[in-house]
Design a protein around this motif. Structure first.
Motif, PDB file in Angstrom:
ATOM      1  N   TYR A 159     -27.312 -13.243 -23.518  1.00 25.66           N
ATOM      2  CA  TYR A 159     -27.125 -13.417 -24.780  1.00 25.66           C
ATOM      3  C   TYR A 159     -28.133 -14.326 -25.359  1.00 25.66           C
ATOM      4  N   GLN A 160     -28.937 -15.170 -24.507  1.00 27.17           N
ATOM      5  CA  GLN A 160     -30.039 -16.008 -24.727  1.00 27.17           C
ATOM      6  C   GLN A 160     -31.313 -15.041 -25.046  1.00 27.17           C
ATOM      7  N   TRP A 161     -31.567 -14.240 -24.157  1.00 29.48           N
ATOM      8  CA  TRP A 161     -32.651 -13.023 -24.305  1.00 29.48           C
ATOM      9  C   TRP A 161     -32.534 -12.635 -25.533  1.00 29.48           C
ATOM     10  N   ARG A 162     -31.283 -12.061 -26.058  1.00 32.52           N
ATOM     11  CA  ARG A 162     -31.084 -11.412 -27.426  1.00 32.52           C
ATOM     12  C   ARG A 162     -31.466 -12.410 -28.403  1.00 32.52           C
ATOM     13  N   ARG A 163     -31.073 -13.628 -28.424  1.00 31.18           N
ATOM     14  CA  ARG A 163     -31.404 -14.562 -29.442  1.00 31.18           C
ATOM     15  C   ARG A 163     -32.866 -14.850 -29.471  1.00 31.18           C
ATOM     16  N   LYS A 164     -33.471 -14.974 -28.445  1.00 26.01           N
ATOM     17  CA  LYS A 164     -34.852 -15.316 -28.115  1.00 26.01           C
ATOM     18  C   LYS A 164     -35.924 -14.057 -28.216  1.00 26.01           C
ATOM     19  N   SER A 209     -36.176 -11.830 -25.981  1.00 35.64           N
ATOM     20  CA  SER A 209     -37.118 -11.572 -24.940  1.00 35.64           C
ATOM     21  C   SER A 209     -36.581 -10.652 -23.824  1.00 35.64           C
ATOM     22  N   GLY A 210     -35.467 -10.288 -23.990  1.00 34.61           N
ATOM     23  CA  GLY A 210     -35.047  -9.311 -22.946  1.00 34.61           C
ATOM     24  C   GLY A 210     -34.924  -7.914 -23.543  1.00 34.61           C
ATOM     25  N   PRO A 211     -34.245  -6.944 -22.731  1.00 32.80           N
ATOM     26  CA  PRO A 211     -34.320  -5.543 -23.245  1.00 32.80           C
ATOM     27  C   PRO A 211     -33.568  -5.728 -24.611  1.00 32.80           C
ATOM     28  N   PRO A 212     -34.092  -4.605 -25.547  1.00 33.37           N
ATOM     29  CA  PRO A 212     -33.647  -4.621 -26.757  1.00 33.37           C
ATOM     30  C   PRO A 212     -32.095  -4.116 -26.944  1.00 33.37           C
ATOM     31  N   GLY A 213     -31.441  -4.751 -27.614  1.00 33.29           N
ATOM     32  CA  GLY A 213     -30.186  -4.221 -28.057  1.00 33.29           C
ATOM     33  C   GLY A 213     -29.888  -3.906 -29.523  1.00 33.29           C
ATOM     34  N   PHE A 214     -28.814  -3.412 -30.022  1.00 33.80           N
ATOM     35  CA  PHE A 214     -28.561  -3.277 -31.348  1.00 33.80           C
ATOM     36  C   PHE A 214     -26.859  -3.445 -31.353  1.00 33.80           C
ATOM     37  N   ARG A 215     -26.414  -3.754 -32.738  1.00 39.38           N
ATOM     38  CA  ARG A 215     -25.269  -3.929 -32.966  1.00 39.38           C
ATOM     39  C   ARG A 215     -24.606  -2.441 -33.358  1.00 39.38           C
ATOM     40  N   VAL A 216     -23.255  -2.600 -32.935  1.00 38.48           N
ATOM     41  CA  VAL A 216     -22.372  -1.476 -33.467  1.00 38.48           C
ATOM     42  C   VAL A 216     -21.233  -2.098 -34.118  1.00 38.48           C
TER      43      VAL A 216
END
Length: 81
Positions: free
Chosen positions: A41-46, A48-55
């Motif tokens: 979750y920190q990677w997503r906020r920053k 800096s990690g693998p790209p995610g998306f919302r469903v």
């Protein structure tokens, strides 16, 4: 009925054996990289990690993009050494 027949596949095998037939969850990403869920979750906020998306309210990850992210990390590491 044994537990192994109903168990989910190991998400770490996802990148080794090809694309799964489903999108990955934050729990899958945490397991794959061996990090706490909060790190994902920190990677997503920053960003800096693998790209995610919302469903809706859920975060999902495309296995192809996670694979590309890992390849990018490997290339950066090779150049740095």
């Amino acid at each position: 009925m044994s537990r192994s027949s109903s168990a989910q596949p190991d998400p770490r095998d996802t990148l080794r054996s090809g694309l799964p037939d489903r999108y990955l969850t934050p729990d899958d990403i945490a397991e794959m990289f061996g990090v706490p869920l909060e790190t994902v979750y920190q990677w997503r906020r920053k960003r800096s990690g693998p790209p995610g998306f919302r469903v809706g309210k859920y975060v999902r990850y495309d296995p192809a993009e996670v694979g590309a992210y890992v390849a990018q990390l490997k290339n950066v590491d090779r150049v740095a050494t």
